[in-house]
Design a protein around this motif. Structure first.
Motif, PDB file in Angstrom:
ATOM      1  N   LEU A 237       0.858  -1.172   0.000  1.00  0.00           N
ATOM      2  CA  LEU A 237       0.000   0.000   0.000  1.00  0.00           C
ATOM      3  C   LEU A 237       0.900   1.229   0.000  1.00  0.00           C
ATOM      4  O   LEU A 237       1.597   1.499   0.983  1.00  0.00           O
ATOM      5  CB  LEU A 237      -0.926   0.004   1.214  1.00  0.00           C
ATOM      6  N   THR A 238       0.911   1.951  -1.121  1.00  0.00           N
ATOM      7  CA  THR A 238       1.842   3.060  -1.292  1.00  0.00           C
ATOM      8  C   THR A 238       1.087   4.359  -1.567  1.00  0.00           C
ATOM      9  O   THR A 238      -0.029   4.355  -2.095  1.00  0.00           O
ATOM     10  CB  THR A 238       2.814   2.798  -2.453  1.00  0.00           C
ATOM     11  N   LYS A 239       1.743   5.470  -1.209  1.00  0.00           N
ATOM     12  CA  LYS A 239       1.201   6.799  -1.494  1.00  0.00           C
ATOM     13  C   LYS A 239       2.361   7.781  -1.558  1.00  0.00           C
ATOM     14  O   LYS A 239       3.202   7.808  -0.649  1.00  0.00           O
ATOM     15  CB  LYS A 239       0.199   7.230  -0.418  1.00  0.00           C
ATOM     16  N   ASP A 240       2.409   8.550  -2.643  1.00  0.00           N
ATOM     17  CA  ASP A 240       3.437   9.585  -2.828  1.00  0.00           C
ATOM     18  C   ASP A 240       4.851   9.030  -2.687  1.00  0.00           C
ATOM     19  O   ASP A 240       5.744   9.672  -2.113  1.00  0.00           O
ATOM     20  CB  ASP A 240       3.229  10.728  -1.824  1.00  0.00           C
ATOM     21  N   GLY A 241       5.059   7.804  -3.196  1.00  0.00           N
ATOM     22  CA  GLY A 241       6.391   7.225  -3.178  1.00  0.00           C
ATOM     23  C   GLY A 241       6.797   6.584  -1.867  1.00  0.00           C
ATOM     24  O   GLY A 241       7.961   6.220  -1.692  1.00  0.00           O
ATOM     25  N   TYR A 242       5.860   6.415  -0.928  1.00  0.00           N
ATOM     26  CA  TYR A 242       6.148   5.787   0.356  1.00  0.00           C
ATOM     27  C   TYR A 242       5.294   4.530   0.522  1.00  0.00           C
ATOM     28  O   TYR A 242       4.129   4.496   0.110  1.00  0.00           O
ATOM     29  CB  TYR A 242       5.863   6.739   1.523  1.00  0.00           C
ATOM     30  N   VAL A 243       5.875   3.509   1.146  1.00  0.00           N
ATOM     31  CA  VAL A 243       5.153   2.275   1.452  1.00  0.00           C
ATOM     32  C   VAL A 243       4.668   2.343   2.893  1.00  0.00           C
ATOM     33  O   VAL A 243       5.466   2.518   3.823  1.00  0.00           O
ATOM     34  CB  VAL A 243       6.053   1.036   1.266  1.00  0.00           C
ATOM     35  N   PHE A 244       3.351   2.191   3.102  1.00  0.00           N
ATOM     36  CA  PHE A 244       2.774   2.301   4.436  1.00  0.00           C
ATOM     37  C   PHE A 244       2.361   0.955   5.020  1.00  0.00           C
ATOM     38  O   PHE A 244       2.223   0.821   6.230  1.00  0.00           O
ATOM     39  CB  PHE A 244       1.555   3.231   4.405  1.00  0.00           C
ATOM     40  N   MET A 245       2.142  -0.034   4.175  1.00  0.00           N
ATOM     41  CA  MET A 245       1.683  -1.326   4.683  1.00  0.00           C
ATOM     42  C   MET A 245       1.918  -2.392   3.634  1.00  0.00           C
ATOM     43  O   MET A 245       1.958  -2.103   2.433  1.00  0.00           O
ATOM     44  CB  MET A 245       0.195  -1.262   5.053  1.00  0.00           C
TER      45      MET A 245
END
Length: 369
Positions: A237-245
């Protein structure tokens, strides 16, 4: 790195890399169906196999599973680039397939008493992963789905199919799964623009046939797709180039899945070293020796690297160190001889490449007899 984290990273690298290198020609087993003790296997022999191994007909082949092997009866009609459906009546001896866990493949004769795997077969069991699915339920089959990009064959994966399509439309799975839900942050607010990444971007948004569904959340944090293949999926689960989960979900065909995600941690910046490093293994499949051809960009400084070989249970069985290299970048060529390691026999294996403690690449290795 913890074992759980290693498993997730390894799973994600493999799930990306399974599509990275072209795999031609087509697999031999295109579909397997088991029904109350009776079974059918759909075979498809691409003409490329004739030039690669000199196969002439069924007299050069045997069917193999975990319980043993069986030759084909005399006089069977053999055709190239055509569907051939086989069952027990076409074998010279009893062939016992376990409906819960097995590995079914085809071997060819080298003319000197040796038998070798043609390519990867149909493997399934109680613990699904990227390469293995679960055993077929009633009115289900296991198929090889072939993928094309811009009209060229690219790779394949095992998928569940319901109902079975034995005898028609090889390497093409029609079953899909629906997956929906919501993504919230730590304050229970919807998170818009969260992408579910489980394959390369060129596959999700490129010219892949069949289409590989990619999806993200809307302004309400809601996501929905009805285009997922029925198999094991590893999501980032990614957003704005970051992986959160990270999450792993196994999906049965023609089913509906709903899930809610709560992003409670700080995202980790994605760094894709796979775009910078190339690893080619040739030959693969092989019998006695294979060679790793590794290309590392000149601008990427490194001091230590290693190739590690695993069996399909995730157990390390051998490694090749690259220690204290004084220069940055360049090309590395490494030979690997399975006979130098313990407990290595014919079968399917995985290798990983680590660079300065970071897991970079993972691919399959097939060892013939």
């Amino acid at each position: 790195m913890t074992m759980k984290k290693l498993f997730f990273v390894l799973a994600f690298l493999i799930s990306h890399n399974i599509f990275c290198n072209p795999t031609v020609p087509l697999p031999v087993i295109s579909e397997f169906f088991y029904n109350e003790g009776n079974w059918q296997i759909e075979l498809y022999f691409s003409w490329e196999w004739h030039g690669k191994y000199g196969i002439q007909g069924f007299e050069d082949l045997q069917l193999v599973c975990n319980s043993g092997e069986a030759l084909f009866i005399d006089g069977l009609k053999f055709q190239w680039d055509s569907i051939i459906v086989i069952d027990q009546t076409m074998l010279a001896s009893a062939f016992f397939i376990n409906p819960d866990e097995d590995n079914i493949s085809v071997k060819f004769s080298d003319g000197s008493g040796g038998w070798h795997w043609i390519c990867e077969g149909i493997e399934y069991g109680p613990e699904p992963n990227l390469y293995n699915t679960t055993g077929p339920k009633p009115e289900q089959s296991i198929c090889m789905q072939y993928f094309y990009i811009n009209g060229f064959p690219y790779s394949y994966r095992k998928m569940k199919q319901s109902p079975p399509t034995i005898g028609s439309d090889p390497f093409n799975v029609s079953s899909r799964t629906s997956f929906s839900g919501f993504v919230f942050d730590q304050n229970m607010q919807p998170v818009e623009g969260t992408k579910f990444v489980y394959c390369e971007e060129t596959l999700c948004y490129g010219n892949t046939v069949p289409a590989y569904a990619c999806f993200e959340t809307d302004a309400n944090g809601y996501f929905e797709t009805d285009g997922l293949f029925s198999n094991w999926h590893f999501f980032e689960l990614t957003k704005d180039g970051y992986v959160f989960m990270e999450d792993i979900v196994f999906m049965e065909p023609d089913s509906v899945y709903y899930k809610e995600y709560y992003l409670t941690g700080v995202g980790v910046k994605t760094v894709n070293l796979m775009k910078d490093i190339e690893v080619v293994t040739a030959p693969n499949p092989f019998s006695h020796k294979t060679t790793f051809h590794i290309s590392i960009p000149q601008e990427l400084d490194w001091s230590e690297a290693r190739i590690t070989i695993f069996n399909m249970k995730g157990q390390e069985i051998d490694f090749i160190p690259i220690v204290g290299n004084p220069w940055a970048g360049g090309k590395v060529i490494l030979d690997w001889v399975p006979g130098n390691a313990n407990n290595i026999g014919p079968g399917l294996y995985l290798y990983t490449m680590e660079l300065d403690g970071k897991l970079i690449k993972s691919e399959k290795l097939i060892i013939n007899e």
